[in-house]
Enzyme design. Sequence first.
Site, PDB file in Angstrom:
ATOM      1  N   SER A 209       0.805  -1.221   0.000  1.00  0.00           N
ATOM      2  CA  SER A 209       0.000   0.000   0.000  1.00  0.00           C
ATOM      3  C   SER A 209       0.837   1.269   0.000  1.00  0.00           C
ATOM      4  O   SER A 209       0.342   2.328  -0.383  1.00  0.00           O
ATOM      5  CB  SER A 209      -0.927   0.010   1.216  1.00  0.00           C
ATOM      6  OG  SER A 209      -0.182   0.094   2.418  1.00  0.00           O
TER       7      SER A 209
ATOM      8  N   HIS B 284      -4.710  -5.155   0.083  1.00  0.00           N
ATOM      9  CA  HIS B 284      -4.872  -4.221  -1.026  1.00  0.00           C
ATOM     10  C   HIS B 284      -4.831  -4.923  -2.380  1.00  0.00           C
ATOM     11  O   HIS B 284      -4.712  -4.259  -3.420  1.00  0.00           O
ATOM     12  CB  HIS B 284      -3.791  -3.140  -0.969  1.00  0.00           C
ATOM     13  CG  HIS B 284      -3.920  -2.228   0.206  1.00  0.00           C
ATOM     14  ND1 HIS B 284      -4.678  -1.079   0.170  1.00  0.00           N
ATOM     15  CD2 HIS B 284      -3.403  -2.308   1.449  1.00  0.00           C
ATOM     16  CE1 HIS B 284      -4.619  -0.473   1.347  1.00  0.00           C
ATOM     17  NE2 HIS B 284      -3.858  -1.204   2.141  1.00  0.00           N
TER      18      HIS B 284
ATOM     19  N   LYS C 136     -11.495  -2.689   2.466  1.00  0.00           N
ATOM     20  CA  LYS C 136     -11.126  -1.990   1.236  1.00  0.00           C
ATOM     21  C   LYS C 136     -12.177  -2.276   0.164  1.00  0.00           C
ATOM     22  O   LYS C 136     -13.255  -1.716   0.165  1.00  0.00           O
ATOM     23  CB  LYS C 136      -9.727  -2.394   0.778  1.00  0.00           C
ATOM     24  CG  LYS C 136      -8.599  -1.728   1.563  1.00  0.00           C
ATOM     25  CD  LYS C 136      -8.276  -2.434   2.823  1.00  0.00           C
ATOM     26  CE  LYS C 136      -7.084  -1.839   3.533  1.00  0.00           C
ATOM     27  NZ  LYS C 136      -6.890  -2.426   4.875  1.00  0.00           N
TER      28      LYS C 136
END
Length: 440
Positions: free
Chosen positions: A223, A251, A283
């Site tokens: 990230s 991610h 996310k």
Amino acid sequence: MTQGFGLSASARAALLQRLSRRRGGEEAPGPAESPGRDLTTLPGLRDIEMVREAGEALGLESPFFRPHEGVAGARTVIGGRPYVNFASYNYLGLNGDPRIAAAAKAAIDRHGVSASASRLASGERPVHGELEAALAANYEAEACLAFVSGHATNVTVIGQLLGPRDLVLHDQLIHNSVAEGARLSGARRIAFPHNDWRAAERELAAHRRRHGRALLVLEGHYSMDGDAPELAPFAELARRHDALLMVDEAHALGVLGATGRGSFEQSGVAPAAVDIWMGTLSKTLSACGGYIAGRRPLVDLLRHSAPGFVYSVGLAPPLAAAALESLAVMQAEPWRVERLQANAALFLALAREAGFDTGGSVGLGIVPVILGSSVAAARMAAALFEAGVNVQPILFPVVPERAARLRFFLSAEHDAAEIRATVAAMAAARDGRRRRGWPE
């Protein structure tokens, strides 16, 4: 702040003089606490105060903890003003989607807001098992277990699986949660250079025989830098050295691979080559929590013994329902992944064309713009905020001073015009900074 926010020696001296005068005008402190009760001496507090005071002295408003009014996706509202937003993990634009909201509301109507106790104590809700089955299917795994926190997932799982006789080998840029889990376990911890599988193999070859179990941990999509490892050689070396391989997909899910299934789809590696798939629900999946997918004995052990599961409240039913519906929409609408990746590729290309350092980003969802000093990053973020763009600076000591940056999270909901306007605003701010003679 040993590196002085990237200021020259004269600028640093002037800043410290201003801070000294400011402190001199403050009221005298009250009666001193005894050393053990003096909270002003807590580790790290002085650094936080120094950052705050430096920002005030430089005329920079803090970019942190700004309240967003409404859903923070590709666009947001802060202080009544609309902004193009690059500070959200809402990669596929599903947070705020009416279908996800409806699923969460239906779960509230059926189960209430909270699980009210641990799942071991209060029993399952059907949505927990449905979510875990869907996540297991994504990784072609035998089983999956959902936790109430992504950070706690890594801490409690690594802390439970390993002990003082074991070894944790991880990428030097691994997330704090992995480092904390390794520390809790008492295992020996060795970091290898970022994404360097050859260095990882050298460390395993040198140290594996001295330890009972070995766990190799990396991230599918980093990230901070927006890059990704070569998964195949890591899988091969883990098997060769009798080590478990764990990949943090926080991610990666919804971002990597043609349909967003993650790093194994991106790299063409069979998902069974990874022993422990870890991910988060906060996310792409529009919720909050974490999960572990893998072989059934692993999941069964964690279900009955991982402290962060056994002794923690269960995942809230509306969050589980939101994550389950988000995963279903991701799978049914692959155009979202395609658009996200196209947006990230466009941003990356334009930023590089404009002369910005984007590091090793692969342009799939995350693009850093490395500015080389905390002051430069903070000033750039402030200039963009004034121009209607919200992006967070990443400053020392979170990253080395020379690597201070802005970190752009792209979304399927951004459009090309917004991306072009943002890079143009960034270039204009940089050029203005150079005209003023501010440090690069």
